[in-house]
Enzyme design. Structure first.
Site, PDB file in Angstrom:
ATOM      1  CB  THR A 186      -0.878   0.050   1.259  1.00 13.44           C
ATOM      2  OG1 THR A 186      -0.005   0.147   2.389  1.00 13.44           O
ATOM      3  CG2 THR A 186      -1.744  -1.181   1.386  1.00 13.44           C
ATOM      4  CD  GLU A 332      -5.238  -2.485   1.656  1.00  9.74           C
ATOM      5  OE1 GLU A 332      -5.490  -1.984   0.536  1.00  9.74           O
ATOM      6  OE2 GLU A 332      -4.751  -1.831   2.582  1.00  9.74           O
ATOM      7  CE  LYS A 437     -18.096  12.440  14.522  1.00 16.55           C
ATOM      8  NZ  LYS A 437     -17.899  11.309  15.350  1.00 16.55           N
ATOM      9  CD1 TRP A 442     -18.419  12.689  11.143  1.00 13.84           C
ATOM     10  CD2 TRP A 442     -19.284  10.882  10.165  1.00 13.84           C
ATOM     11  NE1 TRP A 442     -17.891  11.593  11.756  1.00 13.84           N
ATOM     12  CE2 TRP A 442     -18.408  10.468  11.175  1.00 13.84           C
ATOM     13  CE3 TRP A 442     -19.942   9.910   9.409  1.00 13.84           C
ATOM     14  CZ2 TRP A 442     -18.164   9.131  11.457  1.00 13.84           C
ATOM     15  CZ3 TRP A 442     -19.707   8.582   9.685  1.00 13.84           C
ATOM     16  CH2 TRP A 442     -18.824   8.195  10.699  1.00 13.84           C
TER      17      TRP A 442
END
Ligand code: ADP
Length: 543
Positions: A186, A332, A437, A442
């Site tokens: 990654t 992944e 936030k 959110w």
């Protein structure tokens, strides 16, 4: 009771045998400074055998790791075939990682041989002294790179000379389908890169999924242009899928600028091309300026890696007549996990909405949303939680057990946050680490970016959360304007106010030349937050 079916393993060797045998006349065409060069899949089969023999001669045995440090081109495809098919493990190194990260992944994977393009040797040479596992470096391409590399420790050889010395038959060994075939790290935006190890079986099944009609529908009549690098999540699986389908491959090598890509599309007439949104955005503004490129061969542009703005999907359709298909995945997940193909029965308006989501899972992949307390949330288009996935081409661990808390009851925790509607379409609102936030609620940076990019004066925009004494965090919009255009932030804000709740509207605005990018071309919001923290952004406050 056992089935009566034969237990032929799903393997990379069998994909290669099929491509070079059944589709031997199909071609891989690679861009070079001098123009294009082509090789048939029959030749790829022979050259893969030569490469495997050469690697054996260099001492590669068992599951030794053979790394590539390469652009998208014929030699990279040969390594994709030869290394796993001979039973070794292909490690595609991301050439855009920092020097420290490259050193880290080479040592972590314990690469024994690195196949490097001559143009990239200056990046690799200084690292070799600290890479004790590397026994040999094999150079592709021209120039004096072989001489430059000598004296750094490992044996150095030229790819073409090595292959020329070998025969074109290799006794491909039987492999267990669950054994390692390839690995990819990654990009490590937080912490060290983590290794994902693909099996022969997972690569095979993933390629089949890409070929299905509900997937990318790749078939024998296609010409596939993977612009997404082969060092990044296997170029979304396009090379193996094209070999499996007998589709031609068009490889852009290092020529990734909008002009070169547009020329390749115009001249080579691909039917499918895959790249991240930033590349397609550049291509769009280039063709807008030039206006002479013919994109009519493209039946599909696959786009993902970050959210695909609605404005991009619509501009491709209206200006170039090309369908953009959004896909979601991660290193992944091999990476194809969800595809935003609208449901055939959806009315046009709803179908368009479906295309702007991250899509529905491809058969084989399962998705669920999980709340902070670990409970599983409904797929009602309302509940927002972390996305977890599982399936035969989803990793169940990282190489050597890094970051085990990313796995939860056999599911991979993706770090992506969003909702899933009753039709099964996933909409991501953020990556967990980019969430804003404000006063406990959110705000979706992805949605704000998506809408901002639709403003006619805006080329691209990134939104980050910045500390706020009253609301803990508030959004800051970093905007790149279209060439030559000027506009007051107040004006963009008023326009935005018609489309999002008032409390989502950023008070802080900054105009920048370019949004910083990660090694795989995504917005680097971590760096943008650091610029903000260091006072490097010139900010206008609009109340
Ligand atoms: P990195 O994690 O280093 O960025 P990956 O390429 O594996 O490398 O990135 C996977 C992530 O990219 C996903 O977890 C998701 O956040 C993002 N991503 C991929 N496709 C999309 C998409 N269509 N829309 C929004 N985000 C996406």
């Amino acid at each position: 009771m056992h089935s009566t079916m034969q237990a032929a393993p799903l393997s990379v060797a069998s994909i290669l045998a099929h491509a070079s045998g059944v589709h031997g006349a199909k071609q891989v065409i690679s861009a070079t400074e001098q123009g294009l060069r082509a090789a048939s899949y029959r030749q790829i089969g022979q050259r893969s055998a030569q490469l495997a023999l050469a690697l054996r001669r260099l001492g590669v045995t068992g599951d030794d790791r053979v790394a590539t440090f390469q652009w998208n081109n014929q030699e990279h495809l040969e390594a994709y075939c030869a290394v796993p098919a001979m039973g070794a493990v292909l490690h595609t190194i991301n050439i855009r990682l920092s020097a420290d990260q490259i050193r880290y992944v080479v040592n972590h994977a314990e690469d024994t041989v690195i196949i490097v393009d001559a143009s990239l040797t200056p990046l690799l040479a200084p690292l070799l002294a600290d890479a004790p596992s590397v026994r040999a470096v094999v150079v592709t391409g021209g120039g004096d790179a072989v001489e430059l590399l000598r004296g750094n420790g490992p044996e150095v050889a030229h790819y073409d000379e090595l292959l020329a010395a070998e025969g074109d038959e290799f006794p491909w060994p039987a492999v267990e389908e669950t054994s390692a075939a390839a690995m990819c790290y990654t990009s490590g935006t937080t912490g060290d890169p983590k290794g994902v190890v693909y099996s022969h079986r997972s690569l095979y099944l993933h390629s089949m999924a890409a070929c299905t009609t509900n997937g990318l529908g790749i078939g024998e009549g296609d010409r596939v242009l993977p612009i997404v690098p082969m060092f990044h999540a296997n170029a979304w699986g396009l090379p193996y899928a094209a070999l499996m389908a007998g589709a031609d491959l068009l490889m852009p090598d290092r020529f990734l600028q909008a002009e070169a890509i547009s020329r390749m599309v115009h001249e080579q007439r691909p039917t499918i091309a895959g790249a991240v949104p930033t590349i397609w955005n550049d291509v769009l503004s280039h063709t807008g300026r030039v206006g002479t490129c013919d994109f009519s061969s493209l039946r599909l542009v696959v786009c993902g890696g970050s959210a695909v703005p609605r404005a991009l999907i619509e501009a491709f359709e209206e200006r170039l007549g090309v369908t953009v298909l959004q896909a979601w995945g991660m290193t992944e997940t091999s990476p194809l996990a969800a595809i935003a193909r609208p449901s055939a029965t959806a009315p046009p308006e709803r179908a368009q909405e479906m295309r702007t989501t991250q899509g529905r899972p491809v058969c084989g992949v399962q998705m669920r949303l999980v709340a902070d307390d670990g409970s599983v949330l409904p797929h009602d288009g309302q509940a927002v939680g972390e996305l977890e996935v599982r399936g035969p081409w989803v990793t169940g661990a990282y190489y050597q057990g890094a970051d085990d808390d990313k796995f939860h009851d056999g599911w991979l925790r993706t770090g992506d946050v969003g909702r899933i509607d009753a039709d099964g379409f996933l909409t991501l609102t953020d990556r967990a680490k980019d969430v804003i936030k404000s006063g406990g609620e959110w705000i979706s940076s992805v949605q704000l970016e998506n809408i901002l990019t639709g403003h006619p004066a805006v080329f691209e925009a990134a939104v980050i959360g910045v500390p706020d004494p009253k609301w803990q965090e508030r959004p800051l919009a970093a905007v790149v304007l279209q060439d030559g255009l000027h506009i007051a932030p107040q004006e963009i804000k008023s326009w935005l106010a018609q489309q999002v709740p008032r409390w989502w509207l950023p008070e802080q605005w900054t105009f920048i030349e370019q949004v910083p990018r990660t090694s795989v071309g995504k917005f680097d919001k971590k760096l943008l937050r650091a610029y903000h923290a260091d006072g490097k952004l010139s900010i206008t406050t609009v109340r």
